[in-house]
Design an enzyme around this catalytic site. Structure first.
Site, PDB file in Angstrom:
ATOM      1  N   THR A  34       0.855  -1.191   0.000  1.00  0.00           N
ATOM      2  CA  THR A  34       0.000   0.000   0.000  1.00  0.00           C
ATOM      3  C   THR A  34       0.890   1.239   0.000  1.00  0.00           C
ATOM      4  OG1 THR A  34      -0.053   0.289   2.392  1.00  0.00           O
ATOM      5  CG2 THR A  34      -1.666  -1.259   1.448  1.00  0.00           C
ATOM      6  N   ILE A  58      -4.036  -9.418   2.397  1.00  0.00           N
ATOM      7  CA  ILE A  58      -4.562 -10.356   3.411  1.00  0.00           C
ATOM      8  C   ILE A  58      -6.075 -10.565   3.275  1.00  0.00           C
ATOM      9  CG2 ILE A  58      -2.737 -10.103   5.152  1.00  0.00           C
ATOM     10  CD1 ILE A  58      -4.720  -8.149   6.631  1.00  0.00           C
ATOM     11  N   THR A 130      -1.895  -2.905  19.287  1.00  0.00           N
ATOM     12  CA  THR A 130      -1.504  -1.604  19.818  1.00  0.00           C
ATOM     13  C   THR A 130      -2.112  -1.371  21.207  1.00  0.00           C
ATOM     14  OG1 THR A 130      -1.882   0.760  19.489  1.00  0.00           O
ATOM     15  CG2 THR A 130      -3.443  -0.697  18.461  1.00  0.00           C
ATOM     16  N   ASP A 131      -1.475  -0.503  21.993  1.00  0.00           N
ATOM     17  CA  ASP A 131      -2.054  -0.129  23.294  1.00  0.00           C
ATOM     18  C   ASP A 131      -3.276   0.776  23.115  1.00  0.00           C
ATOM     19  OD1 ASP A 131      -0.783   2.213  22.492  1.00  0.00           O
ATOM     20  OD2 ASP A 131       0.330   2.515  24.363  1.00  0.00           O
ATOM     21  N   GLU A 132      -3.491   1.273  21.886  1.00  0.00           N
ATOM     22  CA  GLU A 132      -4.611   2.199  21.669  1.00  0.00           C
ATOM     23  C   GLU A 132      -5.965   1.518  21.858  1.00  0.00           C
ATOM     24  OE1 GLU A 132      -4.210   4.952  18.408  1.00  0.00           O
ATOM     25  OE2 GLU A 132      -2.042   4.705  18.364  1.00  0.00           O
ATOM     26  N   TYR A 155      -9.293   3.637  13.841  1.00  0.00           N
ATOM     27  CA  TYR A 155      -8.112   2.770  13.810  1.00  0.00           C
ATOM     28  C   TYR A 155      -8.098   1.837  15.012  1.00  0.00           C
ATOM     29  CZ  TYR A 155      -3.318   1.342  14.888  1.00  0.00           C
ATOM     30  OH  TYR A 155      -2.207   0.612  15.247  1.00  0.00           O
ATOM     31  N   LYS A 159      -8.486  -2.280  15.328  1.00  0.00           N
ATOM     32  CA  LYS A 159      -7.458  -3.153  15.923  1.00  0.00           C
ATOM     33  C   LYS A 159      -8.060  -3.953  17.086  1.00  0.00           C
ATOM     34  CE  LYS A 159      -3.666  -3.575  15.108  1.00  0.00           C
ATOM     35  NZ  LYS A 159      -2.909  -4.424  14.145  1.00  0.00           N
ATOM     36  N   LYS A 194       4.040  10.202  10.057  1.00  0.00           N
ATOM     37  CA  LYS A 194       3.884   9.991  11.502  1.00  0.00           C
ATOM     38  C   LYS A 194       4.662  11.078  12.262  1.00  0.00           C
ATOM     39  CE  LYS A 194       1.426   6.189  10.959  1.00  0.00           C
ATOM     40  NZ  LYS A 194       1.712   4.810  11.181  1.00  0.00           N
TER      41      LYS A 194
END
Ligand code: NAD
Length: 345
Positions: A34, A58, A130-132, A155, A159, A194
């Site tokens: 991507t 995927i 992720t911790d998010e 997002y 996840k 980022k």
């Protein structure tokens, strides 16, 4: 081990690929290439006899079946994802498709392959998260592996959903799974949209350095090579069905992080004025989580893993890397959306 790594042309996946090869594993790197991918990230291992690349999505069940059949991996490390929160605000659809439907499709392909192999106990499906997914903390407290999920962005919600699917495939079908939830990564090959690369590259271009809101959102920062090392440790030695939080013990507000990067640039490539003069406060991200912080005692106590790079050293190495690798980031800056303010609604 022969490891099928998804998303191995991205930021963290490529660090995993490079480190897995260095540790003597065989790697099949599956990536859809991507906008966020760059095969230069794995150029150092591209000709290695134990490395193979598969250009695949995927969400493509047929391609996945062929890849499992051809390569017969001992383990899957699943990192392929849409990963940029701001893009998830503008266009959540691809996050749902890749992170949820894609993870489901990959789980089914892995399960079919694992069943055909006679369901070996030592197979692993490692989901990298992720911790998010845990949402936002106040001024105190830490995320543990038992903190309830409370994702706030498209997002992190996608996840969280993928984490749940992986857990369910372990419980329902017995697929040997392991999960990890990590804090913010930084380091070489970080895509230039980022925060850390934005700060470095805007400073070098003498452009305003955007800081969302008041810059008081707090993140725990982990050097990407440490994350890759932790992931391979979890894959090899993590207990079946268990999840591990991975963090750097380095909490910084965004403003502290930006000021630290500016000070490093002042030292390593001084401009005519201090780079911090370029800091510009801009409209905050909608639903911006206030604070993330990780309790990483499980991975430390059970697997003996701790980070090896301090944030001071890691940020210094990162700034040096961006100064030395201009052609890498210049090529990526031309890609769609890079350099624009995204996710402001
Ligand atoms: N960046 C962080 O700070 C951080 C922290 C914790 C966890 N994570 C997780 O780690 C993983 C990797 O993050 P990253 O920062 O390296 O992301 P990235 O955006 O740099 O890379 C993602 C890679 O996945 C590939 N990909 C995307 N959609 C695909 C699809 N449908 N099929 C196949 N490949 C596809 C992309 O081409 C790219 O190479 C993600 O699952 C992310 O949620 C990231």
């Amino acid at each position: 081990m022969k490891i099928l790594v998804t998303g191995g042309a991205g930021f963290i996946g490529s660090a995993v690929v490079r480190q897995a090869i260095a540790q003597g594993h065989s790697v099949v790197n599956l990536d859809a290439l991507t906008y966020a991918a760059c095969l230069d990230n794995v150029a150092t291992v591209a000709d290695h006899p134990d490395y193979a690349f598969e250009h695949a999505d995927i969400r493509d069940a047929e391609a996945l079946a062929r890849i499992f059949d051809t390569h017969q991996p001992d383990a899957v490390m699943h990192l392929a994802a849409e990963s940029h929160v701001d893009r998830s605000i503008d266009g959540p659809g691809t996050f749902i498709e890749t992170n949820i439907t894609g993870t489901y499709t990959l789980l089914q392909a892995a399960r079919t392959y694992w069943s055909a192999q006679g369901k070996p106990d030592n197979f692993r499906f490692h989901h990298v998260s992720t911790d998010e997914v845990f949402g936002s903390l106040g001024a105190t407290g830490l995320f543990t592996e038992t903190t309830p999920y409370a994702p706030n962005s498209p997002y992190s919600a996608s996840k969280a959903a993928s984490d749940h699917l992986v857990r369910a495939w372990g419980e329902t079908y017995g697929l040997p799974i392991v999960l990890s939830n990590c804090s913010n990564n930084y380091g070489p090959f970080h895509f230039p949209e980022k925060l850390v690369p934005v700060v470095i590259l805007n400073a070098l271009a003498n452009d305003p350095i955007p800081v969302y809101g008041r810059g008081d959102n707090v993140r725990d920062w982990l050097y990407v090579e440490d994350h890759a090392d932790a992931l391979l440790c979890v894959l090899r030695r993590g207990a079946l069905g268990r999840s591990y939080n991975i963090g750097g013990h380095n909490e910084l507000s965004n403003l502290e992080l930006v000021r630290t990067l500016c000070a490093l640039l002042d030292e390593m490539q001084p401009g005519s004025v201090p780079y911090a003069d370029l800091i510009t406060f801009v409209q905050d991200r909608p639903g911006h989580d206030q604070r993330y912080a990780i309790d990483a005692s499980r991975i430390q106590d059970e697997l003996g893993w701790t980070p090896s790079v301090t944030v001071e050293e890691g940020l210094r190495r990162t700034v040096r890397w961006y100064l030395d690798n201009q052609s890498w980031w210049q090529a990526l800056q031309a890609r769609d959306g890079v350099g624009k303010r995204l996710g402001a609604l």
